[in-house]
Enzyme design. Structure first.
Site, PDB file in Angstrom:
ATOM      1  CD1 TRP A  65      -0.149  -1.554   3.304  1.00 56.31           C
ATOM      2  CD2 TRP A  65       0.610   0.561   3.256  1.00 56.31           C
ATOM      3  NE1 TRP A  65       0.575  -1.398   4.071  1.00 56.31           N
ATOM      4  CE2 TRP A  65       1.103  -0.137   4.565  1.00 56.31           C
ATOM      5  CE3 TRP A  65       0.845   1.978   3.194  1.00 56.31           C
ATOM      6  CZ2 TRP A  65       1.685   0.594   5.405  1.00 56.31           C
ATOM      7  CZ3 TRP A  65       1.502   2.472   4.139  1.00 56.31           C
ATOM      8  CH2 TRP A  65       2.132   1.769   5.159  1.00 56.31           C
ATOM      9  CG  ASN A  66       5.171   1.199   0.557  1.00 53.64           C
ATOM     10  OD1 ASN A  66       4.852   0.304  -0.107  1.00 53.64           O
ATOM     11  ND2 ASN A  66       6.367   1.197   1.138  1.00 53.64           N
ATOM     12  NE  ARG A 102      -4.852  -9.397  -1.529  1.00 58.75           N
ATOM     13  CZ  ARG A 102      -4.520  -8.806  -0.763  1.00 58.75           C
ATOM     14  NH1 ARG A 102      -3.213  -8.319  -0.481  1.00 58.75           N
ATOM     15  NH2 ARG A 102      -5.277  -8.071   0.261  1.00 58.75           N
ATOM     16  CB  ALA A 130      -2.225  -3.155  -0.376  1.00 59.07           C
ATOM     17  CB  SER A 168       6.683  -7.089   6.248  1.00 63.02           C
ATOM     18  OG  SER A 168       5.724  -8.365   6.167  1.00 63.02           O
ATOM     19  CD  GLU A 212      11.467  -3.351  -2.328  1.00 61.96           C
ATOM     20  OE1 GLU A 212      11.954  -3.239  -1.261  1.00 61.96           O
ATOM     21  OE2 GLU A 212      10.649  -2.470  -2.818  1.00 61.96           O
ATOM     22  CG  LEU A 213      11.730  -9.321   1.255  1.00 60.20           C
ATOM     23  CD1 LEU A 213      11.966 -10.644   1.821  1.00 60.20           C
ATOM     24  CD2 LEU A 213       9.849  -9.298   1.092  1.00 60.20           C
ATOM     25  CB  CYS A 246      11.373  -0.654   1.758  1.00 65.74           C
ATOM     26  SG  CYS A 246       9.942  -1.458   1.446  1.00 65.74           S
ATOM     27  CD  GLU A 284      10.727  -2.016   7.150  1.00 64.54           C
ATOM     28  OE1 GLU A 284      10.048  -2.924   6.797  1.00 64.54           O
ATOM     29  OE2 GLU A 284      10.962  -1.555   5.965  1.00 64.54           O
TER      30      GLU A 284
HETATM   31  C1  SIN Z   1       9.582   1.023  -1.165  1.00 65.30           C
HETATM   32  O1  SIN Z   1       9.611   1.520  -0.308  1.00 65.30           O
HETATM   33  O2  SIN Z   1       9.282  -0.168  -1.341  1.00 65.30           O
HETATM   34  C2  SIN Z   1      10.303   1.487  -2.604  1.00 65.30           C
HETATM   35  C3  SIN Z   1      10.639   2.880  -2.634  1.00 65.30           C
HETATM   36  C4  SIN Z   1      10.976   3.218  -3.859  1.00 65.30           C
HETATM   37  O3  SIN Z   1      11.236   2.616  -5.111  1.00 65.30           O
HETATM   38  O4  SIN Z   1      11.787   4.442  -3.813  1.00 65.30           O
END
Ligand code: SIN
Length: 483
Positions: free
Chosen positions: A155-156, A179, A181, A234, A255-256, A289, A385
């Site tokens: 969702w971010n 799918r 979020a 996550s 990509e965690l 992330c 995190e």
């Molecule tokens: C992420 O936080 O998963 C991606 C951030 C980005 O691509 O800059």
């Protein structure tokens, strides 16, 4: 009331095999700032996910057989439509996710740039010829699309994380099921509406919105017709999904989570470092992330840097992402505010000093930017995190200690440091155990650069020319009978 120029972008059904799939059961998408319902979306289930995988399987041979130039032309149309609708897509993203409107429009531009990049990059997906040990043989390597790709996205970044995966997959000749979020399905469905308008064939790009993450996730990770699975989210969920993929030995890219250190050496330009830190820490209210998680400042400049940084953080404007001038919007939900508050409480209980913020979130889920001084490695804000607007500050004596502290984490996504000493820049860059390092830079995300981590931050790279690798199989052709 949703205010769009192009009302066709507000979709509430799943998009499977080129059809809008309406379900009798729906779920609510709410604005994290106002708490208001934006709309209700069809609650697709495991059967719908299976239908989407089978549609992607059916569409694959024809899509893969097209030339890279033909696929690139369709991707280019998709890109053009995203840019033409950037304001509306940004608005939708801002109301469902909460990030400030300018940042949301920026994310749409960032997402679209991956579609543009891979529209071009697909035609440069070359193979290899290798000198053969025998005059009678030739050794040739070709690259072929892996097949059906399934993805689960967070969702971010409701637009860019789909675009970064889907554009690479489609350019390589794969078909795609995602799918999104359940907090932010509207951006994904708007992207599907534009893919449809761009003429991307039925079954090539499918969106399965649904509340039951576990049931849909099981199909996407276990269905035998899915060749590759890609996840952003996550580390804990990623580990589970990797296990689920194991039975059918799927290709995975993950990509965690991250726990980025931001190191300020005494020779740094302190004002530039504070600005870079604001960008790295407070983008999307600290919910990325690659956000800075731990701030390590050399002892001799600790007080001076903290004062400069505190003043800049204090000047940030909080509030409704749709209002002009807002730098920090709400966190995604009340649960996240509680989690962030508990991390601040843990740090204070263990001896950290609160020098800004730290008060509970407002009813609008806006958590104040918070500065904690004298942080130690036993605190949650150091180990975990944060995913919120907390800046934990700690001091170090010398370069060796800074590197040891920075690497003292199971994560390895992004790291940042500021220094004007060229020898140190090389030494520290090489010693940091992370997939990406920002040197005198707080923002590292770039379409043309490989995004990804090491250790428990995942595997695989997205964006850049490396971004196609995960979507292709290498095939070796041994050609004999020549001489
Ligand atoms: C992420 O936080 O998963 C991606 C951030 C980005 O691509 O800059």
């Amino acid at each position: 009331m949703v205010q769009l120029e192009n009302t066709q972008l507000l979709k509430s059904a799943g998009y499977i095999d080129g059809q809008w799939v309406v379900k009798s059961s729906t779920f609510c998408v709410t604005n994290p700032y106002s708490g208001e319902e934006i709309t209700r979306v069809s609650d697709c289930d495991a059967n719908d996910a299976t239908t989407a995988v089978l549609a992607a399987k059916k569409a694959f041979p024809q899509w893969a057989a097209m030339t890279a130039i033909q696929r690139g032309a369709l991707l280019r149309k998709w890109y053009n439509l995203m840019i033409a609708n950037q304001d509306d897509l940004g608005y939708l993203l801002s109301i469902e996710q909460g990030k400030p409107l300018a940042e949301a429009k920026g994310e749409v531009g960032y997402g679209a740039s991956f579609v543009e990049w891979f529209a071009e990059e697909g035609r440069r997906l070359t193979g290899d010829t290798i000198p053969s040990p025998s005059a009678n043989k030739r050794t040739v390597v070709i690259r072929q699309p892996v097949g059906v790709v399934a993805a689960i996205t967070p969702w971010n970044f409701p637009n860019a994380m789909i675009a970064r995966k889907a554009a690479a997959a489609l350019a390589a000749g794969c078909t795609f099921v995602v799918r999104p979020a359940s907090e932010t399905p509207l951006s994904a469905l708007a992207m599907a509406a534009l893919a449809e308008q761009a003429g991307i064939p039925n079954g090539v790009f499918n969106v399965v919105p649904g509340l039951n993450a576990s049931a849909i996730g099981k199909v996407l990770t276990q269905h035998p017709d899915v060749a590759k699975f890609s996840f952003t989210g996550s580390t804990n969920v990623g580990k589970l999904l990797i296990k689920q993929c194991a039975d059918s030995v799927k290709r995975v890219s993950m990509e965690l989570g991250g726990n980025a250190p931001f190191i300020v050496f005494e020779d740094a330009d302190l004002d530039a470092a504070a600005n870079g830190l604001i960008q790295s820490k407070y983008r999307n209210a600290g919910q990325t992330c690659v956000c800075t998680n731990r701030i390590l400042i050399q002892h001799s400049v600790y007080d001076k840097f903290t004062a400069i940084y505190r003043e800049k953080v204090h000047a940030l404007t909080l509030g409704n992402g749709l209002e002009d001038g807002v730098d920090i919007g709400p966190l995604i939900d009340a649960k996240s505010c509680v989690k962030v508050q508990s991390m601040v409480d843990d740090a204070v209980e263990k001896g950290a000093t609160l020098i800004l913020g730290g008060t509970p979130a407002t009813d609008n889920n806006v958590y104040p930017p918070t500065l904690l001084s004298n942080v130690t490695p036993d605190m949650k804000v150091f180990k975990e995190e944060i995913f919120g607007p907390i800046s934990p500050l700690m001091s170090f004596q010398d370069e060796q200690q800074a590197i040891a502290l920075a690497n003292d984490t199971e994560y390895g996504l992004a790291a940042y440091f500021y220094s004007r000493d060229i020898g140190r820049v090389w030494r520290v860059s090489e010693a940091l155990d992370f997939g990406m390092v920002g040197i005198n830079e707080g923002i590292i995300s770039d379409t043309a650069a490989p995004f990804g981590g090491v250790k428990q931050s995942g595997s695989g790279r997205e964006g850049s020319h490396y971004g196609l690798d995960d979507y292709t199989n290498i095939k070796y052709l041994c050609m004999g009978g020549i001489a």
